[in-house]
Design an enzyme around this catalytic site. Sequence first.
Site, PDB file in Angstrom:
ATOM      1  N   LYS A  14       0.845  -1.206   0.000  1.00 42.51           N
ATOM      2  CA  LYS A  14       0.000   0.000   0.000  1.00 42.51           C
ATOM      3  C   LYS A  14       0.870   1.241   0.000  1.00 42.51           C
ATOM      4  O   LYS A  14       2.031   1.226   0.432  1.00 42.51           O
ATOM      5  CB  LYS A  14      -0.938   0.020   1.213  1.00 42.51           C
ATOM      6  CG  LYS A  14      -0.259   0.026   2.592  1.00 42.51           C
ATOM      7  CD  LYS A  14       0.162   1.377   3.110  1.00 42.51           C
ATOM      8  CE  LYS A  14       0.871   1.292   4.456  1.00 42.51           C
ATOM      9  NZ  LYS A  14       1.623   2.505   4.819  1.00 42.51           N
ATOM     10  N   ASP A 161      -2.231  -2.030  10.311  1.00 46.33           N
ATOM     11  CA  ASP A 161      -2.278  -2.029   8.843  1.00 46.33           C
ATOM     12  C   ASP A 161      -2.591  -3.411   8.263  1.00 46.33           C
ATOM     13  O   ASP A 161      -2.444  -3.613   7.056  1.00 46.33           O
ATOM     14  CB  ASP A 161      -0.918  -1.590   8.279  1.00 46.33           C
ATOM     15  CG  ASP A 161      -0.648  -0.111   8.474  1.00 46.33           C
ATOM     16  OD1 ASP A 161      -1.551   0.603   8.957  1.00 46.33           O
ATOM     17  OD2 ASP A 161       0.470   0.331   8.150  1.00 46.33           O
TER      18      ASP A 161
HETATM   19  O1  C5P Z   1       0.003  -1.459  14.779  1.00 42.27           O
HETATM   20  P1  C5P Z   1       1.450  -1.601  14.390  1.00 42.27           P
HETATM   21  O2  C5P Z   1       2.118  -2.745  15.091  1.00 42.27           O
HETATM   22  O3  C5P Z   1       1.654  -1.629  12.908  1.00 42.27           O
HETATM   23  O4  C5P Z   1       2.179  -0.276  14.903  1.00 42.27           O
HETATM   24  C1  C5P Z   1       3.571  -0.160  14.956  1.00 42.27           C
HETATM   25  C2  C5P Z   1       3.923   1.048  15.808  1.00 42.27           C
HETATM   26  O5  C5P Z   1       3.487   2.242  15.154  1.00 42.27           O
HETATM   27  C3  C5P Z   1       3.220   1.075  17.152  1.00 42.27           C
HETATM   28  O6  C5P Z   1       3.970   0.401  18.126  1.00 42.27           O
HETATM   29  C4  C5P Z   1       3.131   2.566  17.443  1.00 42.27           C
HETATM   30  O7  C5P Z   1       4.357   3.039  17.939  1.00 42.27           O
HETATM   31  C5  C5P Z   1       2.946   3.167  16.074  1.00 42.27           C
HETATM   32  N1  C5P Z   1       1.533   3.418  15.735  1.00 42.27           N
HETATM   33  C6  C5P Z   1       0.870   4.458  16.368  1.00 42.27           C
HETATM   34  N2  C5P Z   1      -0.435   4.731  16.055  1.00 42.27           N
HETATM   35  C7  C5P Z   1      -1.068   3.996  15.109  1.00 42.27           C
HETATM   36  C8  C5P Z   1      -0.410   2.949  14.443  1.00 42.27           C
HETATM   37  C9  C5P Z   1       0.904   2.689  14.787  1.00 42.27           C
HETATM   38  O8  C5P Z   1       1.434   5.144  17.230  1.00 42.27           O
HETATM   39  N3  C5P Z   1      -2.350   4.285  14.803  1.00 42.27           N
END
Ligand code: C5P
EC number: 2.7.1.148
Length: 327
Positions: A14, A161
């Site tokens: 994406k 994601d």
């Molecule tokens: O959800 P995911 O594991 O992909 O997120 C990775 C990191 O990105 C999280 O640990 C956080 O630090 C940050 N993040 C965030 N807010 C979101 C998505 C991700 O702060 N909505």
Amino acid sequence: MTVDTTVTVRVPAKVNLQLAVGPAREDGFHDLVNVFHAVSLFDEVTVREAGPRSGRPDGSTSPGGGTLLAELTANGRSVSHLSRVPLDASNLAAGAADLLGRETGRGRPVRIHLEKRIPVAGGMAGGSADAAAALVACDRLWATGLPREDLLRLAAVLGSDVAFPLVGGTAVGRGRGEILEPMTSPGRYRWVFALSPHGLSTGAVFAEYDRLRPDAPAPELSAALRDALAAADPAALGRALTNDLQEAALSLLPELERTLRTGASAGALGALVSGSGPTCAFLVGGGSEEASVVAEREAAVVASLEASGLCEQIVRADGDVPGTVFV
Ligand code: C5P
């Protein structure tokens, strides 16, 4: 009924057309308005029964209590920074198999092979895409037959994601990014992506964002972007592309600014960092434009990026494309 012993799923990368980031929440995440657009850069994830004696090469146990084992392998023919792909239990694809196995009680040891084409740690959700693909592949392999809403719910547990690659197309994600709503986008667009020799950690980019923007407002969907997509107007779409994380990514990797300027000066309709970076995305045309006009612009952007010496690799793709498919 035939039972599959090997299942392969193709899953797209994406790019974010808008990434609006609110202030940090109590749980450490950020409320987002995240416009996802699936592009024709694909990973292929193959799962197969591993047999009773197989185990993880590193001897680790499953978060579900050691009953389910996922062994990972990956090829790297076109991804030179493949060493950034974890091939142990920390890989989100293994987590997807574990979670589905625990939820359904039907998990069995599997081998997961990742055929990587999506840039690794590049801001194009390659790890999330692999997890989404592993989820639907194991669902088929184990004949768990989970309803789509349940797969989307499990995807959201795995990461912000992970749900989108199951859906594909163009969609806005709210909440952490996992609450998806499709967007009207009849146009087809051509993209050039400049891959960086460096990786950026999503968490580190969000932390830098918090430092730079302690008073971020609540995120809102851009009306200009929504209208450009609905009208399939590539010039308007190029102008409407925005990413609140870009400033933070540039702060951590200043050379990205030159990459963006190089593509923009060569005639790209829009230029931005993809997600948390460091991949830079350039919109080079689409909608009702003549194919020759788009091809000329694309060639100019690619030539300038190549001449700049800033990119590890330059790839071209179309968007949007559908989400996960069985192959
Ligand atoms: O959800 P995911 O594991 O992909 O997120 C990775 C990191 O990105 C999280 O640990 C956080 O630090 C940050 N993040 C965030 N807010 C979101 C998505 C991700 O702060 N909505």
